[in-house]
Design an enzyme around this catalytic site. Structure first.
Site, PDB file in Angstrom:
ATOM      1  N   MET A   1       0.844  -1.186   0.000  1.00 40.83           N
ATOM      2  CA  MET A   1       0.000   0.000   0.000  1.00 40.83           C
ATOM      3  C   MET A   1       0.885   1.243   0.000  1.00 40.83           C
ATOM      4  SD  MET A   1      -3.237  -1.050   2.365  1.00 40.83           S
ATOM      5  CE  MET A   1      -2.330  -1.419   3.840  1.00 40.83           C
TER       6      MET A   1
ATOM      7  N   GLN B   1       5.294  -5.261  -5.993  1.00 38.37           N
ATOM      8  CA  GLN B   1       4.182  -4.908  -6.880  1.00 38.37           C
ATOM      9  C   GLN B   1       4.623  -3.827  -7.862  1.00 38.37           C
ATOM     10  OE1 GLN B   1       0.634  -2.509  -6.017  1.00 38.37           O
ATOM     11  NE2 GLN B   1      -0.539  -4.363  -6.513  1.00 38.37           N
TER      12      GLN B   1
ATOM     13  N   CYS C   1      -5.427  -0.208  -9.042  1.00 43.79           N
ATOM     14  CA  CYS C   1      -5.324   1.132  -8.478  1.00 43.79           C
ATOM     15  C   CYS C   1      -6.084   2.137  -9.344  1.00 43.79           C
ATOM     16  CB  CYS C   1      -3.846   1.524  -8.400  1.00 43.79           C
ATOM     17  SG  CYS C   1      -3.639   3.139  -7.683  1.00 43.79           S
TER      18      CYS C   1
ATOM     19  N   GLY D   1     -10.462  -7.047   0.371  1.00 38.45           N
ATOM     20  CA  GLY D   1     -11.428  -5.957   0.485  1.00 38.45           C
ATOM     21  C   GLY D   1     -12.308  -6.074   1.716  1.00 38.45           C
ATOM     22  N   GLY D   2     -12.131  -5.125   2.642  1.00 33.78           N
ATOM     23  CA  GLY D   2     -13.056  -5.008   3.765  1.00 33.78           C
ATOM     24  C   GLY D   2     -12.957  -6.099   4.813  1.00 33.78           C
TER      25      GLY D   2
HETATM   26  C1  LIG Z   1      -3.132   4.100   1.679  1.00 32.01           C
HETATM   27  C2  LIG Z   1      -3.431   2.978   0.740  1.00 32.01           C
HETATM   28  C3  LIG Z   1      -2.542   2.690  -0.271  1.00 32.01           C
HETATM   29  C4  LIG Z   1      -2.787   1.633  -1.154  1.00 32.01           C
HETATM   30  N1  LIG Z   1      -1.846   1.341  -2.102  1.00 32.01           N
HETATM   31  C5  LIG Z   1      -2.020   0.244  -2.872  1.00 32.01           C
HETATM   32  C6  LIG Z   1      -0.994  -0.178  -3.781  1.00 32.01           C
HETATM   33  O1  LIG Z   1       0.083   0.422  -3.863  1.00 32.01           O
HETATM   34  N2  LIG Z   1      -1.233  -1.271  -4.533  1.00 32.01           N
HETATM   35  C7  LIG Z   1      -2.419  -1.982  -4.431  1.00 32.01           C
HETATM   36  O2  LIG Z   1      -2.580  -3.003  -5.120  1.00 32.01           O
HETATM   37  N3  LIG Z   1      -3.380  -1.615  -3.596  1.00 32.01           N
HETATM   38  C8  LIG Z   1      -3.208  -0.528  -2.810  1.00 32.01           C
HETATM   39  N4  LIG Z   1      -4.190  -0.166  -1.920  1.00 32.01           N
HETATM   40  C9  LIG Z   1      -5.437  -0.947  -1.888  1.00 32.01           C
HETATM   41  C10 LIG Z   1      -5.305  -2.116  -0.899  1.00 32.01           C
HETATM   42  O3  LIG Z   1      -4.276  -2.992  -1.298  1.00 32.01           O
HETATM   43  C11 LIG Z   1      -6.604  -2.907  -0.836  1.00 32.01           C
HETATM   44  O4  LIG Z   1      -6.872  -3.463  -2.089  1.00 32.01           O
HETATM   45  C12 LIG Z   1      -7.801  -2.065  -0.408  1.00 32.01           C
HETATM   46  O5  LIG Z   1      -7.482  -1.178   0.649  1.00 32.01           O
HETATM   47  C13 LIG Z   1      -8.949  -2.968   0.034  1.00 32.01           C
HETATM   48  O6  LIG Z   1      -8.528  -3.886   1.035  1.00 32.01           O
HETATM   49  P1  LIG Z   1      -8.739  -3.589   2.604  1.00 32.01           P
HETATM   50  O7  LIG Z   1     -10.213  -3.303   2.785  1.00 32.01           O
HETATM   51  O8  LIG Z   1      -8.295  -4.860   3.286  1.00 32.01           O
HETATM   52  O9  LIG Z   1      -7.903  -2.415   2.944  1.00 32.01           O
HETATM   53  C14 LIG Z   1      -3.970   0.872  -1.039  1.00 32.01           C
HETATM   54  C15 LIG Z   1      -4.872   1.161  -0.004  1.00 32.01           C
HETATM   55  C16 LIG Z   1      -4.614   2.196   0.878  1.00 32.01           C
HETATM   56  C17 LIG Z   1      -5.591   2.476   1.988  1.00 32.01           C
END
Ligand SMILES: Cc1cc2nc3c(=O)[nH]c(=O)nc-3n(C[C@H](O)[C@H](O)[C@H](O)COP(=O)(O)O)c2cc1C
Length: 337
Positions: free
Chosen positions: A1, A53, A83, A195-196
């Site tokens: 992230m 990534q 993204c 996700g979530g």
């Molecule tokens: C601050 C932030 C940065 C993120 N950067 C990336 C990234 O660089 N590459 C990616 O595939 N997803 C990125 N995401 C998305 C997360 O990997 C994930 O798909 C998304 O937050 C949903 O999952 P979660 O609900 O478990 O957070 C980012 C999310 C956040 C909050």
């Protein structure tokens, strides 16, 4: 992230779980080719297993960036097709590539030809007005033909027209069943759901339907979630380390990094959630938030935070006062200069 799972974050998370697979922030192929590689790609050997990534849509650049990543020691190369940011759309990579499965397949084929490690894809269930049923099946079929065996699927669409990147992480509804159906239809592929997911119980509930679960924000906000994973999900019989133990083991790393010129808060910002839900969590966080960014902040700031978390309050409070007054004196001295 991006801005979150940098190498300091990953080193810290690895102290909580040996088995969880960790990923870097997205790094564009151009950044790898033309940027400061050591800064972008360097990592500590203790972080393994860790995937790099990449973002991009030029097969030959991605192939070269993947090769460089493997030279740095990454265990997997993942392509970002999820993204939704504008900046990313203009460079034609990220979620907008969900509309171009053939190009993604070409990228995957080129990367696979240049590295011996798995090349995987992280995608959404769809974008904008795509039909999440047929389009996702077609996307996965096309990219799988190029040899991708693992898809990490963020179980919501990205709405590229109309929502900000941040909204795109929350507003489009989650559709877990769509990801479960993908696994049903393509049992030979490794399908990881994202996700979530906010607890290990929630993660476990998906595991009969998919091969794995990826946690993003929950693991960052409450990293101790990871401490149970080795035992609960991987069947390890090692007792998880306590939060304080994790902090103690992190401290020599922090000291070594301080010695190399890394600023304290570049590391401590990732541990603010370590005591999430515990007594004194707020005081621990506040202490780090108020002191770790100050010029010259050193290991003593973290040691004081540890003592706060451990409940060794009095000595810690005395030290905080001393620190605050020496920081104030330092800033007076600076302004007098
Ligand atoms: C601050 C932030 C940065 C993120 N950067 C990336 C990234 O660089 N590459 C990616 O595939 N997803 C990125 N995401 C998305 C997360 O990997 C994930 O798909 C998304 O937050 C949903 O999952 P979660 O609900 O478990 O957070 C980012 C999310 C956040 C909050």
């Amino acid at each position: 992230m991006m801005e979150w799972t940098d190498r300091h974050c990953r080193y810290f998370l690895r102290l909580l779980s040996r088995r969880t697979f960790l990923y870097t922030e997205m790094v564009t192929a151009d950044a790898v080719l033309y940027g400061d590689r050591d800064r972008l790609l360097g990592f500590h050997p203790a972080e393994h297993p860790v995937g790099l990534q990449l973002g991009g849509s030029d097969p030959s650049k991605l192939a070269e960036a993947a090769r460089i990543g493997v030279d740095f020691g990454y265990d997997e190369i993942n392509l970002n097709v999820g993204c939704p940011s504008d900046r990313v759309q203009s460079g034609r990579f990220g979620a907008c590539l969900m509309a171009e499965p053939e190009l993604v397949a070409e990228c995957v084929a080129a990367m696979r030809a240049s590295v011996p490690v798995p090349v995987t894809v992280k995608c959404r269930v769809g974008i904008d007005d795509q039909d999440a049923e047929a389009s996702l099946d077609r996307f996965v079929a096309t990219v799988a033909q190029a040899g991708c065996r693992t898809f990490i699927v963020h179980a919501r669409k990205a709405w590229l027209r109309g929502l900000s990147p941040r909204e795109n992480r929350d507003v489009p509804p989650l559709d877990y069943e769509r990801v479960h159906r993908l696994k049903e239809r393509r049992p030979e592929l490794e399908i990881v759901l994202n996700g979530g997911i906010e607890s290990l119980a929630a993660a476990e509930a998906h595991l009969p339907h998919v091969d794995g679960v990826m946690l993003g924000r929950a693991a960052y906000a409450d990293p101790y979630l990871l401490a149970e994973i080795d035992h609960t999900l991987f069947g390890s019989d090692e007792t998880p380390p306590s939060r304080l133990k994790v902090l103690e083991v992190f401290m020599p790393y922090v000291e070594a990094e301080l010695g190399k010129g890394t600023r304290l808060n570049q590391m401590t910002r990732h541990i603010l959630g370590l005591f999430h839900g515990q007594p004194r969590a707020r005081a621990f966080r506040r202490h780090l938030a108020e002191h770790a960014h100050l010029d010259g902040a050193g290991i003593e700031v973290l040691e004081a935070a540890r003592r706060i978390a451990a409940g060794e309050e009095r000595r810690a409070i005395a030290e905080i006062r001393e620190l605050s007054s020496s920081a104030a004196m330092a800033s007076c001295a600076r302004s007098e200069r």
